[in-house]
Structure formats: C-alpha cells, structure tokens
Design an enzyme around this catalytic site. Structure first.
Site, PDB file in Angstrom:
ATOM      1  N   TYR A 142      17.977   2.004   6.363  1.00  0.00           N
ATOM      2  CA  TYR A 142      17.457   3.358   6.143  1.00  0.00           C
ATOM      3  C   TYR A 142      17.829   3.807   4.738  1.00  0.00           C
ATOM      4  O   TYR A 142      18.957   3.595   4.292  1.00  0.00           O
ATOM      5  CB  TYR A 142      18.056   4.343   7.155  1.00  0.00           C
ATOM      6  CG  TYR A 142      17.031   4.756   8.184  1.00  0.00           C
ATOM      7  CD1 TYR A 142      15.857   5.388   7.770  1.00  0.00           C
ATOM      8  CD2 TYR A 142      17.219   4.511   9.530  1.00  0.00           C
ATOM      9  CE1 TYR A 142      14.902   5.759   8.697  1.00  0.00           C
ATOM     10  CE2 TYR A 142      16.256   4.872  10.458  1.00  0.00           C
ATOM     11  CZ  TYR A 142      15.101   5.497  10.032  1.00  0.00           C
ATOM     12  OH  TYR A 142      14.157   5.868  10.939  1.00  0.00           O
ATOM     13  N   GLU A 184      16.451   7.068   3.145  1.00  0.00           N
ATOM     14  CA  GLU A 184      15.709   8.297   2.804  1.00  0.00           C
ATOM     15  C   GLU A 184      16.205   8.866   1.476  1.00  0.00           C
ATOM     16  O   GLU A 184      17.399   8.873   1.196  1.00  0.00           O
ATOM     17  CB  GLU A 184      15.858   9.338   3.923  1.00  0.00           C
ATOM     18  CG  GLU A 184      14.851   9.073   5.030  1.00  0.00           C
ATOM     19  CD  GLU A 184      15.355   9.481   6.386  1.00  0.00           C
ATOM     20  OE1 GLU A 184      16.532   9.218   6.672  1.00  0.00           O
ATOM     21  OE2 GLU A 184      14.559  10.043   7.155  1.00  0.00           O
ATOM     22  N   ASP A 234      -8.256   8.054  -6.850  1.00  0.00           N
ATOM     23  CA  ASP A 234      -7.764   7.148  -5.815  1.00  0.00           C
ATOM     24  C   ASP A 234      -8.340   5.772  -6.150  1.00  0.00           C
ATOM     25  O   ASP A 234      -9.525   5.517  -5.940  1.00  0.00           O
ATOM     26  CB  ASP A 234      -8.256   7.637  -4.448  1.00  0.00           C
ATOM     27  CG  ASP A 234      -7.841   6.709  -3.315  1.00  0.00           C
ATOM     28  OD1 ASP A 234      -7.448   5.565  -3.590  1.00  0.00           O
ATOM     29  OD2 ASP A 234      -7.934   7.140  -2.152  1.00  0.00           O
ATOM     30  N   LYS A 265      -5.101  -4.454  -1.714  1.00  0.00           N
ATOM     31  CA  LYS A 265      -6.519  -4.850  -1.855  1.00  0.00           C
ATOM     32  C   LYS A 265      -6.629  -5.793  -3.045  1.00  0.00           C
ATOM     33  O   LYS A 265      -6.116  -6.898  -2.983  1.00  0.00           O
ATOM     34  CB  LYS A 265      -7.383  -3.600  -1.962  1.00  0.00           C
ATOM     35  CG  LYS A 265      -7.303  -2.738  -0.689  1.00  0.00           C
ATOM     36  CD  LYS A 265      -8.217  -1.542  -0.754  1.00  0.00           C
ATOM     37  CE  LYS A 265      -8.226  -0.809   0.579  1.00  0.00           C
ATOM     38  NZ  LYS A 265      -7.383   0.377   0.618  1.00  0.00           N
ATOM     39  N   ARG A 324       0.732  -4.529   2.496  1.00  0.00           N
ATOM     40  CA  ARG A 324       0.036  -3.286   2.855  1.00  0.00           C
ATOM     41  C   ARG A 324       0.917  -2.122   2.439  1.00  0.00           C
ATOM     42  O   ARG A 324       2.089  -2.065   2.804  1.00  0.00           O
ATOM     43  CB  ARG A 324      -0.203  -3.209   4.366  1.00  0.00           C
ATOM     44  CG  ARG A 324      -0.958  -4.370   4.934  1.00  0.00           C
ATOM     45  CD  ARG A 324      -1.470  -4.043   6.310  1.00  0.00           C
ATOM     46  NE  ARG A 324      -2.603  -3.168   6.191  1.00  0.00           N
ATOM     47  CZ  ARG A 324      -3.837  -3.576   5.897  1.00  0.00           C
ATOM     48  NH1 ARG A 324      -4.087  -4.859   5.696  1.00  0.00           N
ATOM     49  NH2 ARG A 324      -4.821  -2.727   5.793  1.00  0.00           N
TER      50      ARG A 324
HETATM   51  N1  DSN Z   1     -10.017   0.886   5.175  1.00  0.00           N
HETATM   52  C1  DSN Z   1     -10.088   0.805   3.739  1.00  0.00           C
HETATM   53  C2  DSN Z   1     -11.319   0.139   3.288  1.00  0.00           C
HETATM   54  O1  DSN Z   1     -11.774  -0.729   3.993  1.00  0.00           O
HETATM   55  O2  DSN Z   1     -11.831   0.457   2.234  1.00  0.00           O
HETATM   56  C3  DSN Z   1      -9.945   2.117   3.099  1.00  0.00           C
HETATM   57  O3  DSN Z   1      -8.902   2.793   3.699  1.00  0.00           O
END
Ligand code: DSN
Length: 424
Positions: free
Chosen positions: A47, A49, A193, A222, A228
């Site tokens: 932990y 925080e 974003d 991504k 993640r």
């Molecule tokens: N779920 C993601 C996507 O597929 O673009 C965005 O949060």
C-alpha cells in the site's frame, strides 16, 4: 497452496487464443514479457497512498524509487513537465481531471461518442455526462473530419469550462493550436485524451498536444504497449494557479489539484506493480527498437486503409494518420457491425463493431467496424501482411453465410499466425 488449475488453464486458453488469431482491436496490443513480469511481483502487496516522499504508509522507500523512475521516464518520453502515473486506467485519469478542475454541473464540450469520442467525454451513461453538463462536437458528414470553425461556434454557444479533444475512433490528426485558440476565446481549459495514439505522439509521428493543451491524459496499454493503466501529464507553463481554488478558497497549482484529483479524489492505493510495469514500458518506448515499431504501425495502417478502399469499403475520412481506421459498412449492403464482428471471430480475426458518424443503428448493432494495426505490428507483420489481412476480412464478409468458407479462412489464419509467434 494447491495450484489453481482452473484459473491457470483458462489463462493458457487465452494465451492460445491470442497466439492463434489476428488481433485488430485498435485499443489492444501485446505487452513485452518484462512488462508482464513486473506486474506479477511482490509490489502487488504494497500500500502506498500518497506520492513518492509523501506517503500515508511506512515501508515505501522502494516503491518511491519505482514510481519516481516511472515519472521521470514518462516525462522524458513525452517531454512533459509534470506527470501522475497512478491512474488505474484512461477513464480514471479523465475522472480525476474532471474532479480536479470542474464543479458538478459545469459544462464540458467533448467529441461525440458516436463520431469516435469516448464514454468519459460526456456520454449521458457515464459519470462525465451525469455529474457535468455535456455538450458535443462531431465530424462533418462530407469529410468525416472535425471542422474547427464548427467547434468554435459550439464553444461560443455552450461556454464550456473544459474542452476535450482526442478520441477512440478518429483516424486523423488534431489541430491542438486551433483548439487552444478556441479554449482561450471562451475561457475554457483544454484537455487532450491521447489514449489511442500516445505511442505515435511520444515518438513524434503525430503533433504534440502538450504544447497547447493544459492537460493531457492517456492510457499506457494501447499504442504505448505497456500494462493496462492511465496517466495524466502537463506541458511547460501550465502549472500556474488558473484561479483554481480549494474548498477553503486557497489558490492551488494545477499539478497539486490534479494529484489530489487522483488521490484522494477518485482512487485509493496506487497499483505499484502496474506502475513498475509502466516504468518498464516507458523505458522500452524510448528505444530505437520501439521507434522502428511505431513507424511500422503507422505505415501498416496507411496500407490497410488503402486496401480497404480498393476493395470498395468506405473508410471514414478517406484514410488514416494514425494506427486505426473506422469503416462504414453501409457501402457493402445490409451487413451490420455486429454481424461482421461475429463472422470474423469465427475466422479468429478479432475486430470490434463500432458506431460510425451519423449511424442509424444502435451501439449494440452499429453500421461499422474499427480496426487498428498496433497489435499485429508487434507480431512483426508488415505492409504486405496488411493487404492479406484485408483480403481475408473481405472474404469472410463477402461469404458471411458460408460456414465452410469461413472455416477455411480460420484454418489459414491459424497456420499463418504460427509464422509470427508471440510469447512462445
Ligand atoms: N475501450 C477503449 C477502446 O477500445 O478504445 C477505450 O476505452
């Protein structure tokens, strides 16, 4: 402790699914072994925080070093002056920002979900559309692109406190400079974003939002190919007070507000095992090897979009500047996004159905599909492979009721993928 075969057998099954199929979901990728290794460590036990050097628990000396390393690498990678690497996801990063800079009921202006935006940019079913007053801009019907004069008109009418740019299914570059002019005109904060194209932005293959946007949020899994997770960043010169006040009326720096938007605002203990994996991924993204990879992602997407169009598919906006594309299937007859997704999965080709701008179908059915090249490029696939993938997709969609044909495609896909091993 007895080995939990039930769970590990299922993980092995998922491993095989990933090895055997063609992964085209634009938000997915394959993290490296060392990224996954960092996540499966004793750091999950801790932990912590608070922030490095200012924690609410003892024993944080080591995780402090790890989180500092993640923060420093993230700053180097993006050229940011401030980062918070604790958000558990992109949605959490956006929630933290909104909690920090908005009051309930404030107006936000985001990119319409059905035009490629994200749930957390004001969708009525999401906290962002329930706690704040959402307004939206979209793309033009004729071009499939954002018209900034139109955004300006809406901003002047709606007077948002926060303008959000960035998307989940928009294949074009953003004009951050123009958006900043609009934000300044209406006295709004501007947030980008960049969850999807973060890797391309980090390595200079797309314009840099940090130059013009007050706040930038991203995911790390991504195109960035990490674990993640999420992150919040700011560029130079944006950490002035902005007139933003604490509940007690004290002027606060933006960075302090954003930190408190994450913790204690929207999260508890940070996931230090994931933060360690973020540090590993940021280190990887700084290498020449990653640079070659992300250049190839972009080249592959351009070739894929071209091939789709040659085959008569309507690629929204007529191409792509990044790693993904949105395809309107209405030019191919009655086939829906849902039917396309279901048919392709039978051939072990994974895509997602997606609303397209001015869609007449529901989000559960949709008229389009979204595809991206980040994951297949990690497997080592190149331009000619992209053409082959489009041909396979076309073969399935042209024979959507022919189970034998689809089975033949699946057999081909499974043996072809053996040439591009992932974790074996
Ligand atoms: N779920 C993601 C996507 O597929 O673009 C965005 O949060």
């Amino acid at each position: 402790m007895q080995r939990d075969h039930k769970v590990f057998d299922l993980i092995q099954k998922e491993n095989e699914r990933q090895e055997n199929g063609i992964e085209l979901i634009a938000s997915e990728n394959f993290a490296s072994r060392q990224v996954m290794e960092a996540m499966g460590t004793v750091l999950t036990n801790k932990y912590a925080e608070g922030l490095p050097g200012r924690r609410y628990y003892g024993g944080c000396e080591v995780v402090d070093e790890i989180e500092d390393l993640a923060r420093e690498r993230a700053k180097e990678l993006f050229g940011a002056s401030w980062v918070n690497v604790q958000p558990h996801s992109g949605a959490q990063a956006n929630a933290a920002v909104m909690l920090a800079v908005l009051k309930p009921g404030d107006t936000i202006l985001g990119f319409d979900l059905s035009h490629g935006g994200h749930l957390t940019h004001g969708s009525p079913v999401n906290f962002s559309g329930k706690l704040y007053r959402p307004s939206f801009y979209g793309v033009e019907k004729e071009t499939g692109m954002v018209n900034y004069d139109h955004v300006e008109e809406i901003a002047k009418k709606e007077k948002p406190r926060l303008i959000i740019c960035g998307a989940s299914a928009y294949s074009r570059e953003w004009d951050y400079e123009r958006l900043r002019e609009i934000a300044d005109e209406v006295d709004a904060l501007l947030m980008a974003d960049i969850a999807h194209p973060a890797g391309l932005i980090a390595r200079g293959l797309l314009d840099d939002p940090l130059e013009f946007c007050h706040i930038v949020t991203t995911t790390t899994h991504k195109t960035l190919r990490g674990p993640r997770g999420g992150m919040i960043m700011m560029g130079d010169d944006f950490d002035n007070p902005f007139g933003l006040k604490t509940p007690k009326g004290n002027i606060r720096k933006m960075s302090a507000l954003l930190d408190s938007g994450v913790f204690p605002g929207t999260q508890g203990g940070p996931l230090e095992h994931v933060i360690a994996a973020k540090a590993v991924a940021f280190g990887e993204a700084l290498t020449d090897e990653y640079m070659d990879y992300i250049i190839q992602v972009k080249k592959n997407a351009a070739v894929m979009a071209k091939r789709f169009m040659e085959k008569g598919y309507d690629v929204i906006s007529g191409g792509t500047d990044n790693h993904l594309m949105l395809i309107d299937l209405r030019s191919k007859g009655e086939i829906t996004g849902k039917e396309a997704e279901n048919a392709l999965i039978k051939a072990d080709v994974t895509i997602n159905k997606n609303m397209v701008p001015f869609d007449t179908r529901s989000p559960f059915v949709t008229s389009g599909i979204r595809v991206g090249t980040a994951a297949v490029t990690t497997r080592g696939m190149k331009e000619s492979d992209m053409e082959k993938i489009v041909d396979l997709i076309d073969e399935v969609l042209a024979n959507i009721d022919n189970e034998d044909k689809i089975r033949d495609v699946k057999e081909f896909v499974n043996s072809w993928m053996k040439k591009f091993p992932l974790y074996k």
